[in-house]
Design a protein around this motif. Structure first.
Motif, mmCIF file in Angstrom:
data_model
loop_
_atom_site.group_PDB
_atom_site.id
_atom_site.type_symbol
_atom_site.label_atom_id
_atom_site.label_comp_id
_atom_site.label_asym_id
_atom_site.label_seq_id
_atom_site.Cartn_x
_atom_site.Cartn_y
_atom_site.Cartn_z
ATOM 1 N N ASN A 29 -9.943 -0.335 -9.545
ATOM 2 C CA ASN A 29 -10.004 -1.270 -9.022
ATOM 3 C C ASN A 29 -10.420 -1.542 -7.635
ATOM 4 O O ASN A 29 -10.104 -0.862 -6.758
ATOM 5 C CB ASN A 29 -8.692 -2.048 -9.035
ATOM 6 N N PRO A 30 -11.735 -2.269 -7.591
ATOM 7 C CA PRO A 30 -12.514 -2.077 -6.135
ATOM 8 C C PRO A 30 -11.545 -2.692 -4.977
ATOM 9 O O PRO A 30 -11.470 -2.161 -3.740
ATOM 10 C CB PRO A 30 -13.763 -2.780 -6.314
ATOM 11 N N LEU A 31 -10.765 -3.681 -5.169
ATOM 12 C CA LEU A 31 -10.100 -4.332 -4.336
ATOM 13 C C LEU A 31 -8.940 -3.404 -3.843
ATOM 14 O O LEU A 31 -8.665 -3.232 -2.469
ATOM 15 C CB LEU A 31 -9.465 -5.723 -4.622
ATOM 16 N N GLU A 32 -8.404 -2.665 -4.808
ATOM 17 C CA GLU A 32 -7.351 -2.046 -4.642
ATOM 18 C C GLU A 32 -7.762 -0.553 -3.605
ATOM 19 O O GLU A 32 -7.229 -0.287 -2.728
ATOM 20 C CB GLU A 32 -6.538 -1.433 -5.517
ATOM 21 N N SER A 33 -9.115 -0.254 -3.850
ATOM 22 C CA SER A 33 -9.558 0.917 -3.172
ATOM 23 C C SER A 33 -9.874 0.378 -1.843
ATOM 24 O O SER A 33 -9.891 1.396 -0.973
ATOM 25 C CB SER A 33 -10.902 1.582 -4.043
ATOM 26 N N LEU A 34 -10.328 -0.612 -1.485
ATOM 27 C CA LEU A 34 -10.737 -1.418 -0.404
ATOM 28 C C LEU A 34 -9.364 -1.412 0.496
ATOM 29 O O LEU A 34 -9.510 -1.133 1.640
ATOM 30 C CB LEU A 34 -11.296 -2.718 -0.331
ATOM 31 N N ALA A 35 -8.502 -1.939 -0.179
ATOM 32 C CA ALA A 35 -7.083 -2.149 0.440
ATOM 33 C C ALA A 35 -6.675 -0.568 0.916
ATOM 34 O O ALA A 35 -6.157 -0.457 2.209
ATOM 35 C CB ALA A 35 -6.065 -2.530 -0.374
ATOM 36 N N SER A 36 -6.756 0.405 0.114
ATOM 37 C CA SER A 36 -6.237 1.556 0.444
ATOM 38 C C SER A 36 -7.149 2.301 1.660
ATOM 39 O O SER A 36 -6.599 2.989 2.725
ATOM 40 C CB SER A 36 -6.601 2.548 -0.787
ATOM 41 N N ASN A 37 -8.322 1.880 1.438
ATOM 42 C CA ASN A 37 -9.271 2.570 2.751
ATOM 43 C C ASN A 37 -8.816 1.834 4.128
ATOM 44 O O ASN A 37 -9.027 2.225 5.214
ATOM 45 C CB ASN A 37 -10.832 2.331 2.414
ATOM 46 N N ILE A 38 -8.741 0.397 4.037
ATOM 47 C CA ILE A 38 -8.288 -0.047 5.219
ATOM 48 C C ILE A 38 -7.064 0.110 5.868
ATOM 49 O O ILE A 38 -6.805 0.513 7.112
ATOM 50 C CB ILE A 38 -8.316 -1.814 4.786
ATOM 51 N N ILE A 39 -6.064 0.554 5.087
ATOM 52 C CA ILE A 39 -4.711 1.085 5.525
ATOM 53 C C ILE A 39 -5.131 2.367 6.216
ATOM 54 O O ILE A 39 -4.562 2.825 7.281
ATOM 55 C CB ILE A 39 -3.869 1.180 4.220
ATOM 56 N N GLY A 44 -3.677 5.613 9.242
ATOM 57 C CA GLY A 44 -3.983 7.076 8.823
ATOM 58 C C GLY A 44 -3.522 7.375 7.517
ATOM 59 O O GLY A 44 -3.225 6.602 6.727
ATOM 60 N N CYS A 45 -3.735 8.685 7.271
ATOM 61 C CA CYS A 45 -3.594 9.286 5.864
ATOM 62 C C CYS A 45 -2.173 9.105 5.372
ATOM 63 O O CYS A 45 -2.131 8.903 4.292
ATOM 64 C CB CYS A 45 -3.915 10.535 5.974
ATOM 65 N N SER A 46 -1.230 9.371 6.196
ATOM 66 C CA SER A 46 0.273 9.582 5.635
ATOM 67 C C SER A 46 0.496 8.217 5.123
ATOM 68 O O SER A 46 1.237 7.907 3.854
ATOM 69 C CB SER A 46 1.195 9.864 6.528
ATOM 70 N N VAL A 47 0.239 6.945 5.891
ATOM 71 C CA VAL A 47 0.597 5.616 5.307
ATOM 72 C C VAL A 47 -0.414 5.221 4.268
ATOM 73 O O VAL A 47 0.073 4.529 3.335
ATOM 74 C CB VAL A 47 0.475 4.555 6.590
ATOM 75 N N GLN A 48 -1.548 5.860 4.041
ATOM 76 C CA GLN A 48 -2.643 5.320 3.013
ATOM 77 C C GLN A 48 -1.841 6.084 1.639
ATOM 78 O O GLN A 48 -1.920 5.364 0.489
ATOM 79 C CB GLN A 48 -3.896 6.011 3.136
ATOM 80 N N ILE A 49 -1.144 7.133 1.777
ATOM 81 C CA ILE A 49 -0.633 7.738 0.707
ATOM 82 C C ILE A 49 0.614 6.973 0.135
ATOM 83 O O ILE A 49 0.606 6.859 -0.960
ATOM 84 C CB ILE A 49 -0.023 9.242 1.037
ATOM 85 N N VAL A 50 1.327 6.702 0.950
ATOM 86 C CA VAL A 50 2.444 5.719 0.424
ATOM 87 C C VAL A 50 1.836 4.390 0.151
ATOM 88 O O VAL A 50 2.427 3.826 -1.157
ATOM 89 C CB VAL A 50 3.505 5.361 1.631
ATOM 90 N N ALA A 51 1.040 4.051 0.612
ATOM 91 C CA ALA A 51 0.335 2.427 0.232
ATOM 92 C C ALA A 51 -0.247 2.704 -1.555
ATOM 93 O O ALA A 51 0.020 1.865 -2.283
ATOM 94 C CB ALA A 51 -0.620 1.984 0.938
ATOM 95 N N ASP A 52 -0.959 3.978 -1.432
ATOM 96 C CA ASP A 52 -1.515 4.298 -2.830
ATOM 97 C C ASP A 52 -0.315 4.603 -3.909
ATOM 98 O O ASP A 52 -0.599 4.241 -5.198
ATOM 99 C CB ASP A 52 -2.306 5.454 -2.676
#
Length: 180
Positions: A29-39, A44-52
């Protein structure tokens, strides 16, 4: 970390821009990937992991998040690198909550469930535009308005008195710099 070197070349210069919890190519899902990269870019990476992990589940409790992160990331060495223990996951949830990026609900068993609000995450792209608009069109109040927005973007939620104190302090320090 979530950004790893790849031996093969890619459009990102050999860097993989996703986590082990990101959506698979089949479910991309491109919007979810974009949201993940924005986070990742903002927090940072640790917050991105939780968001993913939240994107993977849709809605998850703290124990479900811990299980998912430990199960999916243990083989990759991410847990050892970032130290993704319960405290780190809770701190990441707190950051997301502070910036109004997750919603907190209770299920039928009164267990707290967290879900990521991708619309709010995607609106973070526009922060620079908001500041530019204020500088261009609100010239008489731009310093105060810009200060308020910058603080809210940086801190997430703030009390009115906190915003007033911080902005007043910044304006007074700018005046002192101009005088001296």
């Amino acid at each position: 970390s979530t950004i790893t070197m790849s031996s093969s070349s890619s459009t990102f210069g050999g860097f993989v821009h996703t986590t082990y919890l990101s959506t698979s190519p089949a479910n991309h899902n491109p919007l979810e990937s974009l949201a993940s990269n924005i986070i990742r870019d903002y927090f940072g990476c640790s917050v991105q992991i939780v968001a993913d992990a939240l994107l993977l589940h849709g809605s998850a409790s703290l124990s479900e998040l811990m299980f998912t992160i430990n199960h999916k990331c243990n083989g990759s060495g991410i847990n050892k690198t970032l130290g993704m223990n319960k405290e780190m996951i809770m701190n990441s949830l707190l950051v997301l909550y502070q910036h109004n990026l997750i919603q907190l609900n209770k299920d039928s068993s009164k267990q707290r469930k967290y879900s990521l609000n991708t619309d709010h995450v995607l609106s973070m792209i526009r922060y620079a535009r908001y500041l530019e608009y204020i500088q261009r069109f609100l010239t008489s109040q731009s310093v105060v308005a810009q200060c308020i927005l910058e603080e809210l973007f940086a801190q997430g939620r703030m009390l009115t008195m906190e915003i007033i104190d911080v902005c007043l302090e910044r304006c007074l320090s700018k005046e002192e710099e101009e005088v001296s």
